[in-house]
Design an enzyme around this catalytic site. Structure first.
Site, short mmCIF file in Angstrom:
data_model
loop_
_atom_site.label_atom_id
_atom_site.label_comp_id
_atom_site.label_asym_id
_atom_site.label_seq_id
_atom_site.Cartn_x
_atom_site.Cartn_y
_atom_site.Cartn_z
N HIS A 127 34.98 29.35 -47.96
CA HIS A 127 35.94 29.46 -46.86
C HIS A 127 36.00 28.11 -46.15
O HIS A 127 35.04 27.34 -46.17
CB HIS A 127 35.53 30.54 -45.87
CG HIS A 127 35.60 31.92 -46.45
ND1 HIS A 127 36.77 32.60 -46.61
CD2 HIS A 127 34.62 32.74 -46.91
CE1 HIS A 127 36.53 33.79 -47.14
NE2 HIS A 127 35.23 33.89 -47.35
N ALA A 176 10.39 28.01 -54.35
CA ALA A 176 11.07 29.29 -54.12
C ALA A 176 11.69 29.34 -52.73
O ALA A 176 11.11 28.87 -51.75
CB ALA A 176 10.08 30.43 -54.30
N ARG A 199 6.46 15.84 -53.23
CA ARG A 199 5.67 14.85 -53.95
C ARG A 199 6.36 14.52 -55.27
O ARG A 199 7.29 15.21 -55.68
CB ARG A 199 4.25 15.36 -54.22
CG ARG A 199 4.17 16.57 -55.16
CD ARG A 199 2.73 17.02 -55.32
NE ARG A 199 2.58 18.21 -56.14
CZ ARG A 199 2.40 18.17 -57.47
NH1 ARG A 199 2.34 17.00 -58.12
NH2 ARG A 199 2.26 19.30 -58.15
#
Length: 202
Positions: A127, A176, A199
């Site tokens: 949008h 995650a 890292r």
């Protein structure tokens, strides 16, 4: 490799025989080069806009059933193009679990990538960002700067979101639940919202 070259929604299941598959694809007027090296576990949703392209290489695994992936899934794998000329390109030896890939311009995935449960990848805001009449204005057309590129051997952790204009370099790992809004260099471990490099991999 198989390619989808016309509008339609196709549901594919693991172990479907060649004749049934070809009849189904013929019904939707979708061109397909039959390949037994890609595995579909459960029923993915493939939704292709007219005059757009979806291409998948060899030896890919698309999991849409919870019992076949450690974290389970609440939705099938979804591959969707939303405009003419849009492109989804997937290389070889990739694994997807309940992954959503939505291209308004281009999403390209290399070889040997892993996508954790319910990752999302898209190259559009869906949008307008401008507040004025946002609800009823058409979806903005993406362009080259919105292209998403995921290079070879990338591992994206479960429920991560890859936003438009992002390049993830070869061999990198995304933690995650990350929201990736900018480029990640190759051989990096990155995580967070917004996703940042934690890292470098040796």
């Amino acid at each position: 490799m198989f390619s989808y070259h016309s509008i339609g929604i196709v549901l594919l299941t693991r172990g479907i025989d060649k004749i049934t598959l070809l009849v189904l694809l013929s019904y939707f007027r979708i061109r397909y080069k039959y390949s037994t090296s890609n595995r579909f576990i459960g029923k993915p949703l493939i939704d292709k806009h007219k005059q757009s392209f979806i291409k998948i290489g060899e030896r890919n695994l698309l999991i849409s059933k919870s019992r076949h992936t450690a974290l389970g899934v609440t939705r099938p794998v979804i591959l969707r193009t939303t405009s003419p000329g849009a492109n989804i390109s997937v290389g070889n030896d990739n694994g997807f679990s309940g992954t959503v890939i939505c291209a308004n311009y281009s999403v390209e995935i290399g070889n040997g990538c892993l996508f954790g449960s319910e990752t999302m990848i898209f190259d559009t805001d869906f949008h307008p960002v401008n507040l004025l009449n946002r609800r009823y204005r058409p979806v903005p057309k993406s362009n080259a700067i919105d292209r998403v590129l995921i290079e070879d051997d990338v591992f994206i952790g479960a429920r991560s979101t890859i936003l438009k204009g992002v390049r993830i370099g070869k061999g990198s790992v995304i933690g995650a639940g990350s929201v990736v809004a900018s480029d990640i260099p190759e051989f990096s471990v990155a995580a967070g919202n917004p996703c940042e490099v934690v890292r470098r991999l040796k």
